[in-house]
Write an enzyme that holds these catalytic residues in place. Structure first.
Site, PDB file in Angstrom:
ATOM      1  N   ASP A 110       4.198 -47.533  27.465  1.00 48.33           N
ATOM      2  CA  ASP A 110       3.016 -47.030  26.774  1.00 48.33           C
ATOM      3  C   ASP A 110       2.227 -46.075  27.670  1.00 48.33           C
ATOM      4  O   ASP A 110       2.055 -46.340  28.864  1.00 48.33           O
ATOM      5  CB  ASP A 110       2.140 -48.242  26.408  1.00 48.33           C
ATOM      6  CG  ASP A 110       1.043 -47.911  25.430  1.00 48.33           C
ATOM      7  OD1 ASP A 110       1.358 -47.430  24.335  1.00 48.33           O
ATOM      8  OD2 ASP A 110      -0.143 -48.135  25.761  1.00 48.33           O
TER       9      ASP A 110
ATOM     10  N   GLU B 268       6.339 -43.021  26.866  1.00 51.66           N
ATOM     11  CA  GLU B 268       5.458 -42.326  25.914  1.00 51.66           C
ATOM     12  C   GLU B 268       4.587 -41.389  26.755  1.00 51.66           C
ATOM     13  O   GLU B 268       3.524 -41.775  27.238  1.00 51.66           O
ATOM     14  CB  GLU B 268       4.596 -43.321  25.133  1.00 51.66           C
ATOM     15  CG  GLU B 268       3.820 -42.620  24.018  1.00 51.66           C
ATOM     16  CD  GLU B 268       2.480 -43.256  23.681  1.00 51.66           C
ATOM     17  OE1 GLU B 268       1.965 -42.984  22.603  1.00 51.66           O
ATOM     18  OE2 GLU B 268       1.934 -44.008  24.508  1.00 51.66           O
TER      19      GLU B 268
HETATM   20  O1  ISL Z   1      -2.592 -42.219  18.179  1.00 46.40           O
HETATM   21  C1  ISL Z   1      -3.258 -41.692  19.014  1.00 46.40           C
HETATM   22  C2  ISL Z   1      -4.696 -41.448  18.819  1.00 46.40           C
HETATM   23  O2  ISL Z   1      -5.068 -41.790  17.531  1.00 46.40           O
HETATM   24  C3  ISL Z   1      -2.631 -41.316  20.280  1.00 46.40           C
HETATM   25  O3  ISL Z   1      -3.450 -40.531  21.060  1.00 46.40           O
HETATM   26  C4  ISL Z   1      -2.246 -42.607  20.993  1.00 46.40           C
HETATM   27  O4  ISL Z   1      -3.390 -43.351  21.206  1.00 46.40           O
HETATM   28  C5  ISL Z   1      -1.617 -42.336  22.310  1.00 46.40           C
HETATM   29  O5  ISL Z   1      -0.429 -41.688  22.042  1.00 46.40           O
HETATM   30  C6  ISL Z   1      -1.303 -43.624  23.039  1.00 46.40           C
HETATM   31  O6  ISL Z   1      -0.598 -44.499  22.209  1.00 46.40           O
HETATM   32  C7  ISL Z   1      -0.169 -45.729  22.712  1.00 46.40           C
HETATM   33  O7  ISL Z   1      -1.162 -46.401  23.450  1.00 46.40           O
HETATM   34  C8  ISL Z   1      -2.328 -46.811  22.738  1.00 46.40           C
HETATM   35  C9  ISL Z   1      -1.986 -47.554  21.459  1.00 46.40           C
HETATM   36  O8  ISL Z   1      -3.134 -47.693  20.663  1.00 46.40           O
HETATM   37  C10 ISL Z   1      -0.915 -46.827  20.661  1.00 46.40           C
HETATM   38  O9  ISL Z   1      -0.571 -47.573  19.522  1.00 46.40           O
HETATM   39  C11 ISL Z   1       0.249 -46.618  21.564  1.00 46.40           C
HETATM   40  O10 ISL Z   1       1.342 -46.045  20.909  1.00 46.40           O
HETATM   41  C12 ISL Z   1      -3.119 -47.670  23.681  1.00 46.40           C
HETATM   42  O11 ISL Z   1      -2.306 -48.679  24.214  1.00 46.40           O
END
Ligand code: ISL
Length: 517
Positions: A201, A263
């Site tokens: 993440d 990610e």
């Molecule tokens: O979806 C986003 C904003 O609305 C993106 O910026 C997202 O938050 C970002 O890609 C990070 O995502 C990941 O980490 C977050 C979590 O909320 C997301 O579901 C996850 O995919 C925090 O852990």
């Protein structure tokens, strides 16, 4: 011997809360996944990625982890995880688990101790700082990705702590060696259990600039152009790559080809590329396709660029954070038709496609009424951002019944309006098309090779040839076109495709696969 299975693996993302609920509490769980593995086998994917199932207060639905080496009782227990892993492996499905190393939950024992006793060594695992203006204002001007300031005041000590996401997700301080040591043992815990890989993440965010200086506040247009992600003080610091070098040594020390996909939510593919390689992450999500409009030339430019930069790329059209692609492409039958055409194009390319649960049913973004919304981005924005609930509504396994075969209880989010027409047991046309595409891709795999040659084509048409003779033609126009390419017609995503001795007819908004030898 390394098989590097991940290079062209089709990976299916399971958003655990919404996949299948085995115990009637309205929330999906590990046992629900285990009992639906045959859906994934029938679909023809190679691996599944399961979103976080760790104990969590659910401020961000599990991306706020209170214990990295256990299972939240709502999702099951470690025995249920082991059963799922074993049964997936029995079916030749690999399993990727989600790691959240940027932040813990504010309920994690480390953070609780850091707050309870500011002199504890746990305090230094997080980023606590004195505020400005005599402590009344946050230490700097950073904002949270979810809206509002990235700092919350710890009332007991008067200091502020950093959270790039929700205030229930305090950021870890990766300048602290203890954090590295703890994470090595977390990785070992899951590697020892037999997982095949990790999805990491916000991989680019672990290190913040050491001086925590103010961010240059970008003008709105500039921000939009950067996708609000070019934040040079906040993330993408050079040190972060060393974390993944270290983790790669660890994963490589295990048998059986374990992998890591990051990610790395930076749209600049050259910057993302720095995270990937033989001595760092195996893959990073390539988020450029989901931002590209429905236009053959624009899509070709995006795909070509990704193929130039990554060896090979990953392909992401949808996930649990993004508006479902059927809706982005215009919604309804048109959106489904376009979505399937782009999916067929991505599946014909080298690299690793990541599918998101429900896209094989052609699900649209659901309308979730304001009083049912749960996403922290909705709450933190004061209701200006609709949030991500609409792409997270439960899987409709069955056209009938209030719970659509997902649950016998009350689902945590309502079903989308298309839950009946697109339900799995209706075997919707798009599901049949996904199965056909994945089966053919699998059958052709040994002969595809790695090279791609782009073929000259009219505007509205994108065409390429794989080294092994597979030709893929996408038509983004609103009417059929005749493209001067020929061969054996292997597959078409819409009715009306035909080949003559001199041309292939590609119906409006569709893709065909040909074999030219
Ligand atoms: O979806 C986003 C904003 O609305 C993106 O910026 C997202 O938050 C970002 O890609 C990070 O995502 C990941 O980490 C977050 C979590 O909320 C997301 O579901 C996850 O995919 C925090 O852990």
């Amino acid at each position: 011997m390394s098989s590097e299975w991940w290079r062209d693996a089709v990976v299916y993302e399971i958003y655990i809360r919404s996949f299948a609920d085995s115990d009637g509490d309205g929330i999906g769980d590990l046992e629900g996944i285990r009992t639906h593995l045959d859906h994934l086998v029938g679909l023809g994917v190679d691996a599944l990625w399961v979103t976080p199932f760790y104990p969590s207060p659910m401020a961000d639905h599990g991306y706020d982890v209170a214990d990295y080496t256990n299972i939240d009782p709502r999702f099951g227990d470690l025995a249920a995880f082991d059963r799922l892993l074993a049964e997936a492996h029995d079916r030749a499905l690999r399993v990727i688990v989600d790691l959240v190393p940027n932040h813990t939950s504010s309920e994690h024992p480390w953070f609780r101790e850091a707050v309870a006793d500011p002199s504890s060594p746990m305090r230094a695992r997080y980023i606590f700082r004195d505020g400005r203006d005599g402590g009344a204002a946050p230490p700097n001007n950073w904002t949270s990705v979810f809206g509002g300031p990235a700092w919350t005041r710890d009332e007991a000590s008067g200091q502020w702590y950093l959270h790039l996401f929700d205030k229930g997700q305090p950021d870890l301080d990766w300048h602290n060696a203890e954090v590295h040591e703890e994470w090595r043992s977390i990785l070992r815990f899951w590697l020892d259990r037999g997982v095949d890989g990790f999805r990491i993440d916000v991989a680019h965010a672990l290190y913040k600039s050491a001086t925590l200086e103010d961010e240059k506040v970008l003008a709105t247009a500039e921000q939009a152009a950067a996708g609000n992600i070019g934040r040079p003080q906040v993330w993408d610091q050079p040190e972060v790559i060393d974390v993944f070098r270290d983790w790669r040594r660890l994963t490589d020390s295990y048998d059986g080809d374990r992998m890591m996909v990051g990610e790395v939510f930076l749209l600049d593919v050259d910057r993302v590329k720095r995270y990937v390689g033989d001595d760092r992450l195996h893959q990073a999500f390539n988020f450029t396709v989901f931002r590209t409009r429905w236009d053959a030339a624009a899509l070709r430019a995006t795909l070509e660029r990704a193929l130039d930069v990554f060896d090979p790329p990953t392909w992401v059209l949808s996930n649990h954070d993004l508006t479902r692609h059927v809706s982005r492409y215009g919604g309804g039958e048109l959106g489904r038709r376009r979505g399937l055409a782009v999916t067929a194009t991505l599946l014909a390319l080298p690299g690793s496609p990541y599918l998101y649960q429900g896209e094989e049913l052609g699900l649209e973004e659901s309308e979730v009424p304001p009083d049912r919304r749960t996403d922290p981005t909705w709450f933190r924005s004061g209701g200006t951002v609709v949030g991500r609930d609409g792409c997270r509504t439960p899987m409709p396994w069955s056209a009938s019944g209030a719970g659509h075969g997902f649950t016998t209880g009350e689902p945590w989010l309502p079903f989308g309006a298309d839950a009946t027409t697109q339900a799995v047991d209706n075997d919707p046309a798009v599901l049949q098309a996904y199965r056909a595409l994945l089966a053919l891709r699998r059958a052709l795999r040994p002969e595809l090779g790695t090279g791609v040659t782009w073929l000259e084509s009219a505007a509205d048409v994108l065409a390429f040839r794989r080294e092994g003779g597979l030709v893929c033609v996408l038509n983004t126009a609103a009417e059929a076109v005749d493209v001067p390419l020929t061969g054996e017609l292997l597959l078409a995503t819409a009715t009306g495709a035909a080949v003559s001795t001199s041309a292939v007819t590609v119906p409006a908004a569709s893709t065909v696969w040909l074999r030219d030898r």
